[in-house]
Design a protein around this motif. Structure first.
Motif, PDB file in Angstrom:
ATOM      1  N   GLY A  53     -21.879 -18.761  56.859  1.00 56.22           N
ATOM      2  CA  GLY A  53     -22.173 -18.585  55.438  1.00 56.22           C
ATOM      3  C   GLY A  53     -20.957 -18.791  54.566  1.00 56.22           C
ATOM      4  O   GLY A  53     -21.059 -19.304  53.455  1.00 56.22           O
ATOM      5  N   ASP A  67     -24.718 -18.744  45.855  1.00 56.07           N
ATOM      6  CA  ASP A  67     -23.870 -19.422  46.829  1.00 56.07           C
ATOM      7  C   ASP A  67     -24.728 -20.094  47.892  1.00 56.07           C
ATOM      8  O   ASP A  67     -25.723 -19.541  48.349  1.00 56.07           O
ATOM      9  CB  ASP A  67     -22.933 -18.394  47.481  1.00 56.07           C
ATOM     10  CG  ASP A  67     -21.863 -19.040  48.312  1.00 56.07           C
ATOM     11  OD1 ASP A  67     -22.203 -19.575  49.390  1.00 56.07           O
ATOM     12  OD2 ASP A  67     -20.693 -19.012  47.908  1.00 56.07           O
ATOM     13  N   SER A 104     -24.976 -14.793  43.181  1.00 55.75           N
ATOM     14  CA  SER A 104     -24.155 -15.890  42.650  1.00 55.75           C
ATOM     15  C   SER A 104     -24.736 -17.266  42.956  1.00 55.75           C
ATOM     16  O   SER A 104     -24.229 -18.273  42.463  1.00 55.75           O
ATOM     17  CB  SER A 104     -22.736 -15.795  43.210  1.00 55.75           C
ATOM     18  OG  SER A 104     -22.743 -16.085  44.598  1.00 55.75           O
ATOM     19  N   SER A 112     -24.128 -10.618  51.497  1.00 56.08           N
ATOM     20  CA  SER A 112     -25.369 -11.361  51.251  1.00 56.08           C
ATOM     21  C   SER A 112     -25.889 -11.129  49.844  1.00 56.08           C
ATOM     22  O   SER A 112     -26.370 -12.070  49.193  1.00 56.08           O
ATOM     23  CB  SER A 112     -26.435 -10.993  52.290  1.00 56.08           C
ATOM     24  OG  SER A 112     -26.829  -9.649  52.166  1.00 56.08           O
ATOM     25  N   ALA A 116     -25.509 -18.158  51.160  1.00 63.04           N
ATOM     26  CA  ALA A 116     -26.111 -16.831  51.045  1.00 63.04           C
ATOM     27  C   ALA A 116     -27.192 -16.584  52.093  1.00 63.04           C
ATOM     28  O   ALA A 116     -27.331 -15.459  52.583  1.00 63.04           O
ATOM     29  CB  ALA A 116     -26.693 -16.635  49.647  1.00 63.04           C
ATOM     30  N   GLY A 176     -23.710 -13.169  47.540  1.00 64.50           N
ATOM     31  CA  GLY A 176     -24.044 -14.579  47.705  1.00 64.50           C
ATOM     32  C   GLY A 176     -25.370 -14.948  47.073  1.00 64.50           C
ATOM     33  O   GLY A 176     -25.491 -15.985  46.425  1.00 64.50           O
TER      34      GLY A 176
END
Length: 123
Positions: free
Chosen positions: A121, A51, A49, A43, A54, A46
């Motif tokens: 995710g 994402d 970044s 997490s 996330a 994520g």
């Protein structure tokens, strides 16, 4: 646990105490730690970044920390310690089993839910 419940209370309690003492070794501790650290790390990566999954990974991490680690530390471990310290483990066994099983079912469901959230995710 189903097998232990079928034993006479003294034997079931003695077996559970022996299992708990033997379980406190690096392999189990490593797996328990990984069940919490990996979702948290996923997490964080994520979120950093950006994402799109996330949020799902964060939800999986929270469920893992609370439902797996939290229930283990606040529920199962104190029950294990109480059984081990009891002057009459056979007498404690009748109170131990239903509460320990309830906590274990929560841990199992939390681990499964955390896994699903982490997979979502990733997808």
């Amino acid at each position: 646990m189903h097998g232990l419940r079928r034993l006479p209370p003294a034997a079931g309690a003695a077996a559970m105490i022996a299992i708990n003492r033997a379980a406190l070794r690096p392999p189990l501790m490593l797996l328990l730690l990984a069940a919490v650290v990996l979702p948290v790390a996923a997490s964080v990566v994520g979120l950093v970044s950006g994402d799109s999954g996330a949020g799902w990974a964060l939800a999986g991490a929270v469920v893992s920390v609370v439902g797996v680690l939290g229930v283990t530390g606040a529920g199962n471990v104190p029950l294990n310690e109480r059984l081990d310290a009891s002057p009459d483990p056979a007498d404690e066994w009748a109170r131990f089993v239903p509460r320990w099983l309830a906590h274990n079912h929560v841990r199992t469901a939390a681990g499964a839910l955390a896994s699903v959230l982490l997979v979502v995710g990733l997808a």
